[in-house]
Design a protein around this motif. Structure first.
Motif, PDB file in Angstrom:
ATOM      1  N   ASP A 139       0.955  -1.156   0.133  1.00 11.45           N
ATOM      2  CA  ASP A 139      -0.033   0.487  -0.450  1.00 11.45           C
ATOM      3  C   ASP A 139       0.505   1.736  -0.035  1.00 11.45           C
ATOM      4  O   ASP A 139       0.367   2.444  -0.855  1.00 11.45           O
ATOM      5  N   CYS A 140       2.022   0.969   0.495  1.00 16.11           N
ATOM      6  CA  CYS A 140       3.235   2.534   0.963  1.00 16.11           C
ATOM      7  C   CYS A 140       3.466   2.375  -0.862  1.00 16.11           C
ATOM      8  O   CYS A 140       3.252   3.805  -1.133  1.00 16.11           O
ATOM      9  N   VAL A 141       3.473   1.923  -1.480  1.00 10.68           N
ATOM     10  CA  VAL A 141       4.371   1.432  -2.394  1.00 10.68           C
ATOM     11  C   VAL A 141       3.078   2.099  -3.681  1.00 10.68           C
ATOM     12  O   VAL A 141       3.872   3.092  -4.193  1.00 10.68           O
ATOM     13  N   GLU A 142       2.287   1.916  -3.581  1.00  9.84           N
ATOM     14  CA  GLU A 142       1.616   2.303  -4.249  1.00  9.84           C
ATOM     15  C   GLU A 142       1.013   4.356  -4.043  1.00  9.84           C
ATOM     16  O   GLU A 142       0.958   4.699  -5.135  1.00  9.84           O
ATOM     17  N   ARG A 143       0.496   4.309  -2.650  1.00 10.01           N
ATOM     18  CA  ARG A 143       0.891   6.041  -2.796  1.00 10.01           C
ATOM     19  C   ARG A 143       2.198   6.200  -3.064  1.00 10.01           C
ATOM     20  O   ARG A 143       1.861   7.814  -3.299  1.00 10.01           O
ATOM     21  N   ILE A 144       2.997   6.176  -3.008  1.00 13.82           N
ATOM     22  CA  ILE A 144       4.360   6.928  -3.527  1.00 13.82           C
ATOM     23  C   ILE A 144       4.327   6.989  -4.751  1.00 13.82           C
ATOM     24  O   ILE A 144       4.813   7.476  -5.467  1.00 13.82           O
ATOM     25  N   GLN A 145       4.386   5.902  -5.787  1.00 15.50           N
ATOM     26  CA  GLN A 145       4.396   6.077  -6.980  1.00 15.50           C
ATOM     27  C   GLN A 145       2.737   6.565  -7.626  1.00 15.50           C
ATOM     28  O   GLN A 145       3.141   7.390  -8.347  1.00 15.50           O
ATOM     29  N   ALA A 146       1.587   6.689  -6.757  1.00 16.18           N
ATOM     30  CA  ALA A 146       0.521   7.832  -7.049  1.00 16.18           C
ATOM     31  C   ALA A 146       1.262   9.099  -7.004  1.00 16.18           C
ATOM     32  O   ALA A 146       0.368  10.140  -8.084  1.00 16.18           O
ATOM     33  N   GLN A 147       2.664   9.923  -6.344  1.00 16.14           N
ATOM     34  CA  GLN A 147       2.993  10.848  -5.815  1.00 16.14           C
ATOM     35  C   GLN A 147       3.751  11.520  -7.087  1.00 16.14           C
ATOM     36  O   GLN A 147       5.197  11.939  -7.798  1.00 16.14           O
ATOM     37  N   GLY A 148       4.252  10.208  -8.182  1.00 18.75           N
ATOM     38  CA  GLY A 148       5.208   9.684  -9.150  1.00 18.75           C
ATOM     39  C   GLY A 148       5.974   9.822  -8.770  1.00 18.75           C
ATOM     40  O   GLY A 148       7.830  10.256  -9.578  1.00 18.75           O
ATOM     41  N   VAL A 149       6.586   9.541  -7.768  1.00 23.26           N
ATOM     42  CA  VAL A 149       8.043   8.506  -7.657  1.00 23.26           C
ATOM     43  C   VAL A 149       7.282   7.357  -8.124  1.00 23.26           C
ATOM     44  O   VAL A 149       7.306   6.271  -6.834  1.00 23.26           O
ATOM     45  N   PRO A 150       8.876   6.542  -8.566  1.00 23.13           N
ATOM     46  CA  PRO A 150       9.059   5.278  -9.020  1.00 23.13           C
ATOM     47  C   PRO A 150       9.255   4.736  -7.897  1.00 23.13           C
ATOM     48  O   PRO A 150      10.515   5.235  -7.374  1.00 23.13           O
ATOM     49  N   CYS A 151       8.826   3.682  -7.775  1.00 18.30           N
ATOM     50  CA  CYS A 151       9.545   2.279  -6.144  1.00 18.30           C
ATOM     51  C   CYS A 151      10.477   1.309  -6.811  1.00 18.30           C
ATOM     52  O   CYS A 151       9.873   0.412  -7.379  1.00 18.30           O
ATOM     53  N   PHE A 152      11.108   1.324  -6.208  1.00 19.90           N
ATOM     54  CA  PHE A 152      12.204  -0.668  -6.856  1.00 19.90           C
ATOM     55  C   PHE A 152      11.888  -1.121  -5.442  1.00 19.90           C
ATOM     56  O   PHE A 152      12.445  -0.739  -4.758  1.00 19.90           O
ATOM     57  N   ALA A 153      12.049  -2.406  -6.126  1.00 17.06           N
ATOM     58  CA  ALA A 153      12.218  -3.514  -4.436  1.00 17.06           C
ATOM     59  C   ALA A 153      13.980  -3.835  -4.767  1.00 17.06           C
ATOM     60  O   ALA A 153      13.851  -4.342  -5.740  1.00 17.06           O
ATOM     61  N   LEU A 154      14.552  -4.319  -4.158  1.00 20.10           N
ATOM     62  CA  LEU A 154      15.512  -4.542  -4.213  1.00 20.10           C
ATOM     63  C   LEU A 154      16.193  -5.917  -2.907  1.00 20.10           C
ATOM     64  O   LEU A 154      15.280  -6.091  -2.531  1.00 20.10           O
ATOM     65  N   LEU A 155      16.421  -6.958  -3.866  1.00 23.55           N
ATOM     66  CA  LEU A 155      17.497  -8.365  -3.491  1.00 23.55           C
ATOM     67  C   LEU A 155      15.810  -9.196  -3.090  1.00 23.55           C
ATOM     68  O   LEU A 155      15.835 -10.168  -2.928  1.00 23.55           O
ATOM     69  N   ASN A 156      14.987  -8.558  -2.511  1.00 24.90           N
ATOM     70  CA  ASN A 156      13.710  -8.558  -2.323  1.00 24.90           C
ATOM     71  C   ASN A 156      12.668  -8.738  -2.904  1.00 24.90           C
ATOM     72  O   ASN A 156      12.028  -6.991  -3.324  1.00 24.90           O
ATOM     73  N   ASP A 157      11.792  -8.976  -3.352  1.00 27.03           N
ATOM     74  CA  ASP A 157      10.724  -8.869  -4.571  1.00 27.03           C
ATOM     75  C   ASP A 157       9.252  -8.305  -3.693  1.00 27.03           C
ATOM     76  O   ASP A 157       8.573  -8.882  -4.152  1.00 27.03           O
ATOM     77  N   PHE A 158       8.845  -7.374  -3.209  1.00 22.43           N
ATOM     78  CA  PHE A 158       8.011  -6.965  -2.450  1.00 22.43           C
ATOM     79  C   PHE A 158       7.259  -6.075  -3.378  1.00 22.43           C
ATOM     80  O   PHE A 158       8.052  -5.672  -4.586  1.00 22.43           O
ATOM     81  N   ALA A 159       5.986  -5.529  -2.953  1.00 21.58           N
ATOM     82  CA  ALA A 159       4.889  -5.468  -3.822  1.00 21.58           C
ATOM     83  C   ALA A 159       4.885  -5.467  -5.448  1.00 21.58           C
ATOM     84  O   ALA A 159       5.091  -4.801  -6.463  1.00 21.58           O
ATOM     85  N   GLN A 160       5.287  -7.072  -5.391  1.00 23.16           N
ATOM     86  CA  GLN A 160       4.559  -7.243  -6.907  1.00 23.16           C
ATOM     87  C   GLN A 160       3.509  -6.768  -8.152  1.00 23.16           C
ATOM     88  O   GLN A 160       2.074  -6.982  -7.716  1.00 23.16           O
ATOM     89  N   GLY A 161       4.142  -6.271  -8.858  1.00 23.65           N
ATOM     90  CA  GLY A 161       3.046  -6.388  -9.549  1.00 23.65           C
ATOM     91  C   GLY A 161       1.764  -4.197  -9.798  1.00 23.65           C
ATOM     92  O   GLY A 161       1.706  -3.515  -9.883  1.00 23.65           O
ATOM     93  N   VAL A 162       3.114  -3.803  -8.254  1.00 26.15           N
ATOM     94  CA  VAL A 162       2.970  -2.047  -7.959  1.00 26.15           C
ATOM     95  C   VAL A 162       4.115  -1.783  -8.529  1.00 26.15           C
ATOM     96  O   VAL A 162       3.605  -0.825  -9.001  1.00 26.15           O
ATOM     97  N   ARG A 163       5.229  -2.254  -7.590  1.00 27.28           N
ATOM     98  CA  ARG A 163       6.561  -1.652  -7.799  1.00 27.28           C
ATOM     99  C   ARG A 163       6.911  -1.524  -9.696  1.00 27.28           C
ATOM    100  O   ARG A 163       6.681  -2.434  -9.970  1.00 27.28           O
TER     101      ARG A 163
END
Length: 343
Positions: A139-163
């Motif tokens: 949910d946090c990643v979704e909010r961040i990306q809604a602000q126009g800030v791309p979010c990347f998962a490093l080492l562990n693939d969290f927030a799949q389909g969203v990040r």
């Protein structure tokens, strides 16, 4: 006291004329970027006092990019190296001015990652984190990306389909590599143990799955025991390894899919001779390197941090250029493999 490097020393180190160095330093005339970058690299290597000024002039007019990293386990050597490499790759990035801001989550609790990531999103162009897999984080990643800030998962693939993208190793393949080496290095068929950090590390789950699938397919003479959760802690791994060695005399291999390998190394040093139990771990640290030298470790599977951080810069710039139109993806890196004879 060491002699201070001069412009002549810098020109010699960079393989250019003194006049070229002067133009780079003072901007008197245009110098090819490739030449200016060579002068900058030489300045850093010899400790030239105006290396910072050269870097500033080289980057003047280039687009700016700020990447915010949220890591964890600040006290661990691997994550300290990760922080240092992120900053270094930002400094030497070509074609743009890059700044890396690095923060550490105080624990592996999802709320700690969420707090740090949201705070970082207000200060940067892109966010990259080594977070656990959890709905709050998604949910946090979704909010961040809604602000126009791309979010990347490093080492562990969290927030799949969203990040925006996952950047790291192909963890299923890493598990198969670990099983291949464990069963190959084992002196005889027997039992194998796997440690994972916890149930919120999707990458550890994939490594375990890869390990078991390889053992079923290519090493039917081995028995993979029930997976153990060590919470990535040294002490818990140490105690669990001692228990394994006591209860399973035919234990011939161990794979630490996440952190805590130091405890496993300590237990093997106490109870077994080098190589008696084939141990495979992830990441080169002072302790894993020494255990590799002493033959207590058969293989270290390492994340290529320079490539990860350099590629993340390119991916972040591309994400900002593309906007939100590109589908989420995965960016796999080839692992670095270290055997005792590699050192």
């Amino acid at each position: 006291m060491a002699k201070r490097a001069t412009i002549t020393d810098l020109a010699e180190a960079a393989g250019v004329s003194v006049a070229t160095v002067d133009r780079v330093l003072n901007g008197r005339a245009k110098v090819r970027e490739e030449t200016a970058r060579r002068v900058l690299e030489a300045a850093r290597e010899i400790g030239f006092h105006a290396a910072g000024l050269i870097g500033h002039r080289l980057m003047a007019g280039q687009p700016e990019l700020t990447i915010g990293y949220v890591l964890h386990k600040e006290s661990q050597a691997f994550y300290q190296a990760f922080r240092d490499e992120a900053i270094h790759q930002a400094e030497v990035a070509s074609g743009r001015r890059v700044r890396a801001l690095v923060d550490f989550a105080p624990s592996q609790a999802p709320t700690d990652f969420v707090d740090r990531m949201e705070a970082m999103a207000d200060r940067v162009d892109a966010v990259a984190a080594t977070s656990v897999t959890d709905l709050e984080v998604t949910d946090c990643v979704e909010r961040i990306q809604a602000q126009g800030v791309p979010c990347f998962a490093l080492l562990n693939d969290f927030a799949q389909g969203v990040r925006r993208s996952y950047v790291g190793l192909n963890n299923m393949k890493i598990g198969r590599i670990a099983a291949h080496m464990t069963t190959t290095a084992a002196r005889r068929p027997g039992k194998l143990a796997v440690f994972v950090g916890g149930y919120r590390w999707h990458g550890h789950d994939l490594r375990e799955t890869g390990f078991r699938s390889y053992a079923r397919e290519y090493a039917p003479g081995f028995q993979v025991l029930d997976t153990l959760v060590n919470l990535e802690t040294r002490q818990l791994t140490y105690e669990a390894t001692l228990d394994l060695l006591e209860r399973h005399p035919t234990l011939t291999g161990i794979y630490c899919a996440g952190g805590g390998m130091e405890g496993c190394i300590a237990a093997l040093r106490e109870k077994r001779a080098p190589g008696e139990v084939a141990l495979v771990v992830n990441e080169v640290t002072p302790e894993s390197r020494q255990a590799l030298v002493d033959r207590y470790i058969a293989l270290v599977i390492a994340t290529p941090l320079p490539r990860l951080c350099a590629d993340l810069i390119d991916l972040s710039a591309q994400a900002l250029k593309d906007g939100s139109g590109t589908l989420p993806g995965q960016h796999f890196l080839r692992p670095d493999l270290y055997l005792p004879e590699s050192l």
